[in-house]
Scaffold this active site. Structure first.
Site, PDB file in Angstrom:
ATOM      1  N   GLU A   1       7.058  -3.233  -0.421  1.00 15.77           N
ATOM      2  CA  GLU A   1       7.681  -3.166   0.902  1.00 15.77           C
ATOM      3  C   GLU A   1       7.225  -4.376   1.716  1.00 15.77           C
ATOM      4  O   GLU A   1       6.021  -4.611   1.831  1.00 15.77           O
ATOM      5  CB  GLU A   1       7.251  -1.857   1.590  1.00 15.77           C
ATOM      6  CG  GLU A   1       7.705  -0.630   0.825  1.00 15.77           C
ATOM      7  CD  GLU A   1       6.793   0.576   1.009  1.00 15.77           C
ATOM      8  OE1 GLU A   1       6.056   0.640   2.011  1.00 15.77           O
ATOM      9  OE2 GLU A   1       6.811   1.457   0.122  1.00 15.77           O
TER      10      GLU A   1
ATOM     11  N   GLU B   1       6.942   4.331  -2.928  1.00 12.71           N
ATOM     12  CA  GLU B   1       5.702   3.956  -3.626  1.00 12.71           C
ATOM     13  C   GLU B   1       5.675   4.387  -5.087  1.00 12.71           C
ATOM     14  O   GLU B   1       5.224   3.636  -5.955  1.00 12.71           O
ATOM     15  CB  GLU B   1       4.482   4.531  -2.888  1.00 12.71           C
ATOM     16  CG  GLU B   1       4.144   3.834  -1.572  1.00 12.71           C
ATOM     17  CD  GLU B   1       5.062   4.220  -0.431  1.00 12.71           C
ATOM     18  OE1 GLU B   1       5.842   5.184  -0.596  1.00 12.71           O
ATOM     19  OE2 GLU B   1       5.021   3.578   0.632  1.00 12.71           O
TER      20      GLU B   1
ATOM     21  N   GLN C   1       1.668  -0.656   0.496  1.00  9.33           N
ATOM     22  CA  GLN C   1       1.474  -1.390   1.748  1.00  9.33           C
ATOM     23  C   GLN C   1       0.110  -1.099   2.394  1.00  9.33           C
ATOM     24  O   GLN C   1      -0.571  -2.015   2.829  1.00  9.33           O
ATOM     25  CB  GLN C   1       2.606  -1.071   2.708  1.00  9.33           C
ATOM     26  CG  GLN C   1       2.699  -2.039   3.845  1.00  9.33           C
ATOM     27  CD  GLN C   1       4.079  -2.015   4.469  1.00  9.33           C
ATOM     28  OE1 GLN C   1       4.441  -1.049   5.128  1.00  9.33           O
ATOM     29  NE2 GLN C   1       4.846  -3.070   4.273  1.00  9.33           N
TER      30      GLN C   1
ATOM     31  N   ASP D   1      -3.661   4.230   2.340  1.00 13.40           N
ATOM     32  CA  ASP D   1      -3.396   5.655   2.562  1.00 13.40           C
ATOM     33  C   ASP D   1      -2.119   6.115   1.861  1.00 13.40           C
ATOM     34  O   ASP D   1      -1.983   7.283   1.518  1.00 13.40           O
ATOM     35  CB  ASP D   1      -3.273   5.924   4.060  1.00 13.40           C
ATOM     36  CG  ASP D   1      -4.487   5.416   4.800  1.00 13.40           C
ATOM     37  OD1 ASP D   1      -5.317   6.228   5.196  1.00 13.40           O
ATOM     38  OD2 ASP D   1      -4.620   4.184   4.952  1.00 13.40           O
ATOM     39  N   TYR D   2      -1.177   5.191   1.665  1.00  8.67           N
ATOM     40  CA  TYR D   2       0.107   5.570   1.038  1.00  8.67           C
ATOM     41  C   TYR D   2       0.052   5.508  -0.482  1.00  8.67           C
ATOM     42  O   TYR D   2       1.039   5.778  -1.156  1.00  8.67           O
ATOM     43  CB  TYR D   2       1.243   4.718   1.616  1.00  8.67           C
ATOM     44  CG  TYR D   2       1.258   4.858   3.117  1.00  8.67           C
ATOM     45  CD1 TYR D   2       1.358   6.124   3.690  1.00  8.67           C
ATOM     46  CD2 TYR D   2       1.073   3.767   3.955  1.00  8.67           C
ATOM     47  CE1 TYR D   2       1.288   6.297   5.064  1.00  8.67           C
ATOM     48  CE2 TYR D   2       0.999   3.935   5.333  1.00  8.67           C
ATOM     49  CZ  TYR D   2       1.111   5.204   5.881  1.00  8.67           C
ATOM     50  OH  TYR D   2       1.033   5.379   7.232  1.00  8.67           O
TER      51      TYR D   2
ATOM     52  N   HIS E   1      -3.979   5.141   8.491  1.00 11.26           N
ATOM     53  CA  HIS E   1      -4.087   3.685   8.364  1.00 11.26           C
ATOM     54  C   HIS E   1      -5.514   3.211   8.174  1.00 11.26           C
ATOM     55  O   HIS E   1      -5.816   2.055   8.355  1.00 11.26           O
ATOM     56  CB  HIS E   1      -3.473   2.981   9.586  1.00 11.26           C
ATOM     57  CG  HIS E   1      -1.995   3.117   9.618  1.00 11.26           C
ATOM     58  ND1 HIS E   1      -1.370   4.138  10.274  1.00 11.26           N
ATOM     59  CD2 HIS E   1      -1.016   2.396   9.051  1.00 11.26           C
ATOM     60  CE1 HIS E   1      -0.069   4.037  10.118  1.00 11.26           C
ATOM     61  NE2 HIS E   1       0.175   2.986   9.380  1.00 11.26           N
TER      62      HIS E   1
END
Ligand SMILES: Cc1ncc(C[n+]2csc(CCOP(=O)(O)OP(=O)(O)O)c2C)c(N)n1
Length: 812
Positions: A503, A534, A556, A559-560, A601
């Site tokens: 992304e 993801e 990105q 956390d993701y 984040h």
């Protein structure tokens, strides 16, 4: 393509130029494979129910469509499928009946006997071998390939995307034309298979959407038998009709995006042959993806050996399944069209049954050879020991021996348990026969354990030669992101196999601009923006890496990673292991984390990551110079890894090494970044800087700390350097910003238990982590959530106070 005309039947288009006679021969050959596959399912179930194998899941009821798919599957093509595909694997010549049974019996003794997983996977988990015994690529364009199956349903979809994407890159990127072993002009199709119920998974829809965007040659077949175990489509699929809900994906000529959609009945041989022949040609030639929704399939023996379908299917449904059984229908069609006679079919069926029985027996006997030989040796050793023992012990040992030789359990576990029982019973008897049993046990363990444990890693990353960074006296000071940027530039220039996706990676060169300018320079096939997806970004990397490319796939923010973690854990990190070195996918996952703000984040869930990703490497560089060195190391190896860049490090100044692109940072080698005498702090990533700041404050009160940056969590301090520091300081703190008992507990186990550092400690070992809740937003949110300089100060000071309260009073 050619058209075959049969009396009273629709014309059949076949892929090859065939005469009518040749066509009839092929049909009978197909029928035979179908019957062999069916017999294997029937016998396989019996083997489980009679206790000779543990679990069985079979492809009965799905034979005919797989014969049709196999017809259009060419050398170089890839399958990414699931446990129902045995007929397909038999038909493409990548599975023998003996291998099929070897897997059912979990035969670990010879990978040639069970090449898919060396006996490590449940039956029905298929794979071909992409690598030779040295881990080098075979010529994948010359063989029919199947990527290694995994059990989580729909998990195969994500890697499918990458297998197809590789064809797109090989066709469209001129620098990749001369690639030898992986592609001929991107002509290879990636075939995916999935059950109807598994299409309810997000992985399916994410992949379908991404495939329609990417326009890669992907052919998804849905085997629709109306159920997912006991749950009918009513509870799985909106309007109970996949074709209807997929219709929005149909190919749009103007927009040049979307899928060719096909549907056919799974019992209709001529229809299936035509559908696949027509559909796959377009996929292969024009790179338009396709979905084949194959309906009216059955499951004659139910879902698996774990249950019976009579419990949840109505009598009408069961009757219908008997009538529309695809092998029954194919047989009727062969007779109606006079392709063959009843007698000939009876002969084929009898042959198939006999052949399968013979192969099953051979597989079973083979699977027992080592176990039986070991057992015979052990029983001899028992006899020897009994001969030396007093009457009581002798009778006990002989009883163990009798139970072992007469017992029904033909496994290694029973052998080893019997040896342990004998050793325990004879513990206080000084008899030479005991040593024979000990030797037997140790030798069996030594030879057997690797059959279950080998190939978690290839080891190539650990063999990369270290090249240290070199600095000019007046080395340029750059932002961290510029150091990375320079590295990526050099890498992309020298290796056309490398591409980066994610992304915002393309046009703006990622959110922190490590890839800035790269798309302009190398084109959008090398540096590519993706949708927010993801899991399939990971899959796109995995599949492409399985076909010789070197993807850098981006999450990105750390956390993701959770969205992609499932597939990294289930697929990527198990790949080499679950194929016993048969397949590899050297994917580098790039992300950034630690030390930002807010629940989503600034996480740093290292405990979760290191425990989910055994089989991958996890690098946690403290700055971008180290990060660039890790990328360089990994690019010289063939192993998958995760690199977590430091979110607050992109704009910090670093000196530019003048051998950037050449220097490497070794994995598993910690670095002492601050020398001290009193307490050792073991940490990594962004916490290094915090520990350094604390070191200056501690020095003011007369305390000297040694700070060790572990650099990589997997592998962890392979040479046991950390203990050398603890031998000096005799005190240790494990420090990070994960939750308590996460990354710090991991490091503590590694050092205190594995390196036996407890022997050198004068104070209890301490962990310093974030609070158990997730980090709150804002400066104060961070202050009250994560450990900071004062927390490090206090943690160290408290240890020193306990040691010497006079010099270090607790007046805070
Ligand atoms: C992610 C995941 N959830 C649940 C399971 C357990 N499970 C195994 S097979 C299956 C049903 C799959 O049905 P379907 O996709 O229709 O395929 P079929 O077995 O009918 O061919 C389930 C729920 C699993 N393996 N993976």
């Amino acid at each position: 393509m050619t058209t075959v005309k049969l009396e009273g039947m629709p014309d059949i288009e076949t892929q090859n130029e065939l005469s009518l006679e040749e066509f009839k021969t092929e049909v009978l050959q197909d029928y035979k494979i179908g019957r062999i596959s069916r017999e294997a399912s029937l016998l396989g179930r019996k083997e489980v129910l009679t206790g000779k194998a543990k679990f069985g899941i079979f492809g009965d009821g799905k034979e005919v469509v797989q014969l049709a798919m196999a017809k259009v599957f060419m050398p170089g093509d890839f399958r990414s499928g699931y446990y129902r595909d045995q007929t397909f694997m038999l038909a493409i010549g990548q599975l023998t009946v003996r291998q099929f049974f070897a897997q059912l019996y979990a035969d670990v003794d010879d990978v040639n006997r069970e090449p898919a997983s060396g006996g490590r996977q449940m039956n029905g988990h298929f794979a071909t071998r992409s690598l030779d015994e040295n881990g080098e690529w075979l010529d994948l364009t010359k063989q029919k390939n199947s990527s290694a199956d995994i059990s989580p349903t729909a998990g195969q979809m994500l890697r499918l995307l990458g297998l197809a994407y590789a064809s797109k890159l090989y066709r469209q990127n001129p620098e990749l034309q001369d690639n030898g072993k992986f592609s001929v002009n991107g002509n290879e199709v990636a075939f995916g298979t999935i059950g109807n119920a598994s299409t309810a998974e997000g992985h399916f829809w994410e992949t379908v959407n991404a495939g329609g965007v990417l326009m890669a040659p992907m052919a998804i077949s849905i085997w629709d038998d109306g159920y997912g175990i006991s749950v009918p489509n009513k509870y799985q699929v909106t309007k109970q009709d996949l074709s209807e809900i997929l219709s929005g994906f149909s190919f749009d000529e103007e927009k040049e995006q979307g899928y060719l959609l096909f549907t056919a009945n799974g019992w209709n041989y001529p229809e299936l042959m035509q559908t696949y022949a027509a559909g796959i040609t377009a996929v292969r030639e024009r790179h338009i993806p396709a979905i084949f929704h194959i309906q009216e399939l059955t499951q004659p023996q139910g879902h698996s050996t774990s249950g019976s379908h009579e419990r949840y299917k109505s009598k009408e449904r069961l009757d219908w399944e008997k009538e529309f059984d695809c092998m029954v229908k194919m047989r009727e069609w062969i007779l109606e069209t006079e392709i063959s006679t009843e007698e000939e079919l009876i002969a084929i069926e009898a042959d198939a049954k006999k052949y399968v029985r013979e192969e099953q027996k051979a597989a079973f006997e083979q699977s027992l050879t080592v176990i039986q030989a070991d057992r015979a040796e052990l029983i001899d050793a028992f006899k020897q020991l009994a001969g030396q023992a007093d009457e009581k012990l002798a009778s006990e040992i002989l009883e163990i021996s009798r139970q072992l030789s007469e017992g029904l359990d033909k496994d290694r576990r029973s052998n080893l348990n019997a040896s342990w029982d004998a050793l325990r019973l004879s513990l206080h008897h000084d008899l030479p026969g005991r040593q024979t049993i000990i030797d037997w046990k140790n030798s069996v363990l030594r030879q057997t354990q690797p059959k279950y444990s080998s190939h978690l890693h290839s080891g190539t990353a650990m063999r990369v030669i270290e090249v240290k960074p070199i600095y000019d006296n007046h080395a340029e000071l750059l932002d961290g992101r510029e150091i990375l940027n320079k590295y990526f530039d050099l890498l992309l220039a020298r290796d056309p196999r490398v591409f980066a996706i994610g992304e915002d990676v393309g046009k703006i060169g990622d959110v922190n601009q490590g890839m800035a300018g790269m798309q302009d320079k190398y084109g959008d096939l090398r540096i590519t923006d993706t949708g927010i997806r993801e899991a399939s970004i990971m899959g796109q990397g995995i599949g492409a890496a399985m076909r010789g490319l070197r993807p850098i796939v981006e999450i990105q923010y750390l956390d993701y990673l959770l969205y992609g973690l499932e597939i990294l854990s289930d697929d990527l990190s198990t790949l080499l292991y679950r194929t016993v070195g048969g397949q590899k996918a050297p994917v580098i996952v790039r992300t950034r984390g630690h030390r930002l703000e807010g629940i989503w984040h600034s996480g740093s869930p290292m405990g979760m990551i290191v425990n989910a990703l055994r089989g991958m490497y996890v690098c946690v560089p403290r700055n971008m110079t180290q990060a660039a060195g890790f990328y360089n190391t990994l690019m010289q190896a063939d192993e998958p890894a995760l690199i977590i860049e430091r979110l607050n490090g992109y704009r910090q100044k670093e000196r530019l090494p003048n051998n950037i692109g050449e220097y490497t940072v070794p994995l598993g080698v910690p670095e002492v970044i601050h020398n001290g005498e009193d307490v050792t702090i073991v940490t990594y990533g962004a916490c290094c800087e915090i520990a350094q700041a604390a070191a200056y404050k501690l020095a003011e009160v007369g305390i000297s700390i040694e700070i060790i940056d572990v650099q990589t969590l997997l592998p962890f301090d392979v040479n046991h350097n950390i203990i050398e520091s603890i031998k000096k300081t005799n005190r240790v703190i494990f420090f990070d910003e994960d939750v308590p008992s996460g990354g710090t507990a991991y490091m503590m186990q590694k050092v205190i238990e594995e390196q036996k550092a407890w022997q050198w400690l004068d104070s209890e070992p301490v962990t310093l982590a974030a609070n158990a809740h997730r980090p709150a937003y804002g400066t104060d949110g961070d202050y009250f959530s994560k450990p900071n300089v004062n927390d490090v100060f206090i943690a160290v000071y408290s240890i020193m106070h306990e040691t010497d309260p006079g010099s270090f009073p607790m007046n805070f």
